[in-house]
Design a protein around this motif. Sequence first.
Motif, PDB file in Angstrom:
ATOM      1  N   ASN A 196       0.745  -1.171   0.074  1.00  0.00           N
ATOM      2  CA  ASN A 196      -0.007  -0.027   0.062  1.00  0.00           C
ATOM      3  C   ASN A 196       0.849   1.276   0.078  1.00  0.00           C
ATOM      4  O   ASN A 196       1.888   1.387   0.382  1.00  0.00           O
ATOM      5  CB  ASN A 196      -0.927  -0.144   1.337  1.00  0.00           C
ATOM      6  N   GLN A 197       0.387   2.210  -0.409  1.00  0.00           N
ATOM      7  CA  GLN A 197       1.108   3.699  -0.871  1.00  0.00           C
ATOM      8  C   GLN A 197       1.721   4.237   0.455  1.00  0.00           C
ATOM      9  O   GLN A 197       2.786   4.779   0.405  1.00  0.00           O
ATOM     10  CB  GLN A 197       0.211   4.449  -1.720  1.00  0.00           C
ATOM     11  N   SER A 198       1.090   3.859   1.738  1.00  0.00           N
ATOM     12  CA  SER A 198       1.467   4.699   2.958  1.00  0.00           C
ATOM     13  C   SER A 198       2.483   3.977   3.342  1.00  0.00           C
ATOM     14  O   SER A 198       3.539   4.836   3.950  1.00  0.00           O
ATOM     15  CB  SER A 198       0.243   4.404   3.891  1.00  0.00           C
ATOM     16  N   SER A 199       2.651   2.698   3.313  1.00  0.00           N
ATOM     17  CA  SER A 199       3.927   2.022   3.872  1.00  0.00           C
ATOM     18  C   SER A 199       4.977   1.918   2.848  1.00  0.00           C
ATOM     19  O   SER A 199       6.163   1.507   3.275  1.00  0.00           O
ATOM     20  CB  SER A 199       3.392   0.706   4.290  1.00  0.00           C
ATOM     21  N   HIS A 200       4.703   2.102   1.593  1.00  0.00           N
ATOM     22  CA  HIS A 200       5.907   1.942   0.559  1.00  0.00           C
ATOM     23  C   HIS A 200       5.807   3.077  -0.373  1.00  0.00           C
ATOM     24  O   HIS A 200       5.503   3.321  -1.602  1.00  0.00           O
ATOM     25  CB  HIS A 200       5.538   0.540  -0.485  1.00  0.00           C
ATOM     26  N   PRO A 201       6.064   4.263   0.444  1.00  0.00           N
ATOM     27  CA  PRO A 201       5.894   5.706  -0.637  1.00  0.00           C
ATOM     28  C   PRO A 201       7.069   5.790  -1.372  1.00  0.00           C
ATOM     29  O   PRO A 201       6.858   6.760  -2.405  1.00  0.00           O
ATOM     30  CB  PRO A 201       6.078   6.745   0.647  1.00  0.00           C
ATOM     31  N   LEU A 202       8.228   4.911  -1.411  1.00  0.00           N
ATOM     32  CA  LEU A 202       9.260   5.467  -2.426  1.00  0.00           C
ATOM     33  C   LEU A 202       8.864   4.817  -3.586  1.00  0.00           C
ATOM     34  O   LEU A 202       9.238   5.363  -4.535  1.00  0.00           O
ATOM     35  CB  LEU A 202      10.739   4.863  -1.821  1.00  0.00           C
ATOM     36  N   CYS A 203       8.514   3.493  -3.584  1.00  0.00           N
ATOM     37  CA  CYS A 203       8.242   2.870  -5.108  1.00  0.00           C
ATOM     38  C   CYS A 203       7.125   3.537  -5.722  1.00  0.00           C
ATOM     39  O   CYS A 203       7.259   3.897  -6.975  1.00  0.00           O
ATOM     40  CB  CYS A 203       8.156   1.323  -5.017  1.00  0.00           C
ATOM     41  N   TRP A 204       6.084   3.839  -4.996  1.00  0.00           N
ATOM     42  CA  TRP A 204       4.973   4.745  -5.667  1.00  0.00           C
ATOM     43  C   TRP A 204       5.366   6.046  -5.911  1.00  0.00           C
ATOM     44  O   TRP A 204       4.836   6.553  -7.079  1.00  0.00           O
ATOM     45  CB  TRP A 204       3.695   4.644  -4.616  1.00  0.00           C
ATOM     46  N   GLY A 205       6.131   7.029  -5.069  1.00  0.00           N
ATOM     47  CA  GLY A 205       6.454   8.097  -5.700  1.00  0.00           C
ATOM     48  C   GLY A 205       7.517   8.136  -6.823  1.00  0.00           C
ATOM     49  O   GLY A 205       7.533   9.043  -7.447  1.00  0.00           O
ATOM     50  N   PHE A 206       8.329   6.871  -6.981  1.00  0.00           N
ATOM     51  CA  PHE A 206       8.930   6.966  -8.191  1.00  0.00           C
ATOM     52  C   PHE A 206       8.148   6.706  -9.297  1.00  0.00           C
ATOM     53  O   PHE A 206       8.290   7.514 -10.210  1.00  0.00           O
ATOM     54  CB  PHE A 206       9.838   5.494  -8.066  1.00  0.00           C
ATOM     55  N   LEU A 207       7.040   6.104  -9.532  1.00  0.00           N
ATOM     56  CA  LEU A 207       6.243   6.168 -10.557  1.00  0.00           C
ATOM     57  C   LEU A 207       5.283   7.339 -10.730  1.00  0.00           C
ATOM     58  O   LEU A 207       5.346   7.976 -11.780  1.00  0.00           O
ATOM     59  CB  LEU A 207       5.131   5.093 -10.266  1.00  0.00           C
TER      60      LEU A 207
END
Length: 592
Positions: A196-207
């Motif tokens: 989920n985007q709250s716990s994995h902000p870096l890979c989603w932020g990359f996209l």
Amino acid sequence: MKITINPHVVKGPLTKFWKSTGFSPSLFDQTSTRKFLTSKEVEHNLAIISSLPNQGIEFVRIHWLLNLLYFNSDDTINWDLLDKVIDWIVEDGMKPIIELMVNPETVQKKELIKNGGRYFWKWLTSAVAQRYVDKYGRKYVSEWRFETWNEPDLKMYNVLNFGLEEYIDYVTGCAEGINSVLPEVEFGGPAGLFKNQSSHPLCWGFLNYCNNDPKRCNLKYISLHKKGNGSSSEILNEMNSFHLQMKEEFPNLAMLPLINDETDLLSGWWRNEDWRGDVRYAAAVCRTISLYRSMRTLKVKSISNDNGFLNTPPNFFNQRTLLTRFTDAEGNAHFVQKPVYAAMGLLSMLGEDEVQTIFQADNKFSIIATRTNHYNNDNKAVGLNVMIVYSSDTMELNDTECELELVTVLPDWKNARYALYKLENRLPNPKEIWKKFGSPTVPSITQLTVIRQHQEPKRVAFGYVNEIPFSIKYSAVQPSITFLQICDYSVGKPGKIKKLKAYNVGGTELLLTWKNPADHFSCIKTYRIEYCSEISQSGRFLRINKNVVIFNSFFVNESMTKNGTVLGFYRVAAIDLWNRKGHYSNVLHFTT
């Protein structure tokens, strides 16, 4: 069940997207990483992995590879250790996927982020790319892949404690560095788990960042890690969900191909799972590949089963590895191929064009039928290769048996021959033989020789194609992999064996590897491995492999040479299905 193969109807080229693997050191600190990655065990592991027919594994991805760099006080780089490992990969005929991930011991965190870490990462990545362009040439290095930090949202990898702003600086610097030297090379990321985007902000932020400014990122692919909880179907469901989310939320990136370079059936390579040691794992890997092929809407460039790890004794066979190793009292590692390695070998023997198959749909069966791209003077295909995988989406032991009939209407080949190979748990396999010996922590050389005699696929039928249509009946037990090859005599005798190499295992063992003749890859009955003594090269060469060898490596010990030593002269030739012997390799003189 009847399966009809029609080699006259070509569905299209077979894309072999599964030719990657990877591994990491067990410990991530720089001292341990450097010791492990430059060890003889890793060298031999890479050599055997690269010795599948037809370069069955082409790419290798190693965590913390750039930790082999030393950063000097004058801002120069000592390349010696990294060069050593890259040289092994290149000499083995493979290509690295270089993770741009390093914990530079002489560069403090505050220096990395001073004026933006982007400048440091641009300098470092451009230096790495330029180093190997200068060393190996632009054309070859442009066939490699470069990838951003592995699973950046996990603390075990994010050792620099990137926040989102610092991470985007890092991504930008890497993109600028690679683009300044090799704009054409495959550069991608973020190698994320995408929870989920709250716990994995870096890979989603990359996209999000690259979707807003795709030219600045210059991505050639999106890498992600979608794994199954013991289920291949779960992997594909996750991949499909991600693809749909990409189209909806990141439309500027949605057309990029996907690479799942950790398409693990079960996370945690180190877990001791009984099914990883036998044909259940081998068949599940092939089933996963087949499921990927069925997802026509997914633009998948590559997958890796991420199983190039070295097992950690006393865990033998049951970790996520292609091989198992036994380490003797002197520290010498003795490797044995697992059934999953044999499965990758059979996959590597598939041809270039996929042809039509007709059978009653059954989700427990996966079939890939191919013919080769080689043609005789009458413009007829000279090889047919068919893989049948019988596996359900479970790792439970299962001995359900099924009667199968393979039927094919071949071209008007004359003097065609066939061979049928099987991998299944009711046939002897290395783990079973090892257990019969009492599961020794360090098997004797005699025991290792017997164990290795059962590591390749078993040839269960062999003969001439006497009737058209050709038909063969056999029984299969779940799980199993069956491989049928049919060759036309007009293919000609095998060519010369290339790149025969020797590795000193230590003790009383020697590892030989070679490359198969590219013009005869699917019609080899066995390799003939020969030895003559140290005394005189003009002496008589004697065959030392009693068993069939269809893959491109072999362990020699003193009992085989009958000379009390493995020192001496070696050569290898291919024998085809008609017992025609090809040209010998150059003679190799092993002295130390």
